[in-house]
Write an enzyme that holds these catalytic residues in place. Structure first.
Site, PDB file in Angstrom:
ATOM      1  N   HIS A  37     -45.499 -23.664 -18.289  1.00 21.00           N
ATOM      2  CA  HIS A  37     -45.258 -23.211 -16.914  1.00 21.00           C
ATOM      3  C   HIS A  37     -45.288 -24.441 -16.019  1.00 21.00           C
ATOM      4  CE1 HIS A  37     -45.220 -20.253 -13.605  1.00 21.00           C
ATOM      5  NE2 HIS A  37     -45.863 -21.221 -12.962  1.00 21.00           N
ATOM      6  N   CYS A  38     -44.177 -24.688 -15.349  1.00 19.39           N
ATOM      7  CA  CYS A  38     -44.043 -25.897 -14.531  1.00 19.39           C
ATOM      8  C   CYS A  38     -44.278 -25.578 -13.058  1.00 19.39           C
ATOM      9  CB  CYS A  38     -42.652 -26.502 -14.717  1.00 19.39           C
ATOM     10  SG  CYS A  38     -42.379 -27.974 -13.699  1.00 19.39           S
ATOM     11  N   PRO A  39     -45.299 -26.174 -12.437  1.00 16.62           N
ATOM     12  CA  PRO A  39     -45.542 -25.904 -11.014  1.00 16.62           C
ATOM     13  C   PRO A  39     -44.446 -26.461 -10.103  1.00 16.62           C
ATOM     14  CG  PRO A  39     -46.972 -27.671 -11.783  1.00 16.62           C
ATOM     15  CD  PRO A  39     -46.288 -27.112 -13.002  1.00 16.62           C
TER      16      PRO A  39
END
Length: 410
Positions: free
Chosen positions: A125-127
């Site tokens: 999950h990439c912020p």
């Protein structure tokens, strides 16, 4: 609207809310600052548009910006692809069940706590895109990681040459014995406005952003390509490493073969990058190595889950903890050595029971033992907590039915 939809595809208008997050705000700000300052520095002070080179340079800068934003927004709005809620195939023997999605996890899929869905071929999950990187947007995300450093290198060159050419006659470097002929770089023209102190500060700031982005994002691109050439994800690389550790620890004599490595770097890369822009496969079934089958990796995951349950240790909470990321009241070492991860912290109250699965000298990670009603409802509370807040239980709870039920994976 049709043109916009063709460029950036997203299912529902509520996806636009992904922009309202610190990650996209910072990323888009960096892109805007670097690209706008590079364009302004070029056309005003370094390489004006009335020259052929200046025009080509301007087109290249616009091209970098468009390509970077195209891949960035597609990575964000196209999304990774999600396993349908309640999904149940005919053969579920080797699949894990997700209590949150009330369905089975397809091979290579994992449940994301941030997206609250099971993600197809989840990498992480990439912020920065406020979304998961997975099956459908892996190519867009990796292309963004390549194009951003290239665009920043071009911008950094413009910033350096602008400051040099504008400050060359104003600053004495004290190099009396060194003469550098920069006549080719010093494009003498009459700028429409002087290179003021504010312009210098803005250019210097943009140069710092460009260099920092080049290094940081370039390293991320290298990490992504390292797993893509073997047709892996970051999560699967970690699963493979744990498989080797498990086999070595128990001396089982097994040979774990990663099932999705097709044996050729080119074939592996083609599973992600295609001319059509859509990745190979439907996100459910995958081409596998001839020595493996569709459930080779999921069987290994089940073995690791069983080993994790077997080796988990039960602790009792002896000190309340409010869930703060860096709690000042839990000691200096606990404050300083807080885990650098997006994984959550969990609140603790005296008397609760925790099943710890891993930890450091000052922090531990585990699941709360919940009551039967919460367990059946699919509630799961897990995360990091200070080690000083718990103490090890001095009895064997391996046969405790409530604990065994709680330790099952979603």
């Amino acid at each position: 609207m049709n043109i916009f939809s063709a460029i950036i595809a997203f299912e529902n208008i509520h996806e636009v809310r992904r922009l309202c997050h610190w990650g996209p705000i910072i990323a888009l700000t960096v892109i805007a600052v670097c690209s706008s300052m590079a364009i302004l520095d070029s056309i005003i002070w370094y390489w004006p548009l009335d020259t052929t080179g200046g025009s080509v340079n301007f087109i290249m800068l616009i091209n970098w910006t468009v390509l970077i934003l195209y891949n960035y927004f597609n990575a964000m709005f196209v999304g990774p692809g999600y396993i349908p809620l309640g999904w149940k195939p005919q053969d579920t023997m080797y699949l894990q069940f997700c209590r949150v999605c009330q369905g089975y996890k397809a091979p290579r899929s994992h449940h994301c706590r941030k997206c609250n869905r099971c993600v197809m071929k989840m990498d992480h999950h990439c912020p920065w895109i406020n979304n998961c990187c997975g099956h459908f947007n892996h190519a867009y995300f990796t292309s963004f990681l390549l194009l951003a450093p290239l665009g920043c290198i071009h911008a950094a060159f413009i910033f350096v040459m602008t400051m040099y050419t504008q400050l060359y006659d104003r600053i004495s470097f004290g190099w009396s014995s060194v003469r550098i002929d920069m006549s080719a770089a010093r494009r003498v023209h009459n700028p429409i406005m002087p290179f003021s102190l504010a312009a210098f500060a803005a250019t210097l700031f943009a140069l710092g952003l460009a260099l920092g982005t080049t290094i940081a994002v370039g390293m991320l691109f290298f990490i992504q390509m390292k797993v893509i050439v073997r047709n892996k994800t970051s999560i699967e690389a970690w699963i493979e490493e744990k498989a080797k550790d498990r086999i070595q620890y128990y001396q089982t004599g097994e040979e774990f073969i990663f099932p999705y490595d097709l044996g050729s770097c080119w074939e592996n890369v083609k599973q992600v990058f295609t001319w059509s822009g859509s990745p190979e496969g439907d996100g459910i079934e995958w081409p596998v190595n001839e020595k493996c089958h569709q459930h080779t990796l999921t069987i290994e995951q089940l073995k690791q889950k069983a080993d994790k349950r077997e080796r988990s240790v039960q602790y009792r909470v002896v000190e309340d903890y409010n869930g703060a990321c860096c709690p000042l009241r839990k000691g200096l070492n606990t404050f300083i050595r807080s885990p650098c991860t997006e994984e959550p912290r969990i609140k603790l109250f005296k008397g609760e029971t925790i099943l710890a699965t891993r930890g450091t000298k000052w922090w531990m990670y585990g699941d709360k033992v919940l009551d039967e009603e919460q367990t059946k409802a699919g509630v799961r509370v897990r995360g990091w907590f200070p080690r000083r807040c718990v103490e090890k239980c001095h009895y064997d709870s391996a046969n405790n039915s409530t604990v065994s039920e709680e330790k099952k994976d979603k």
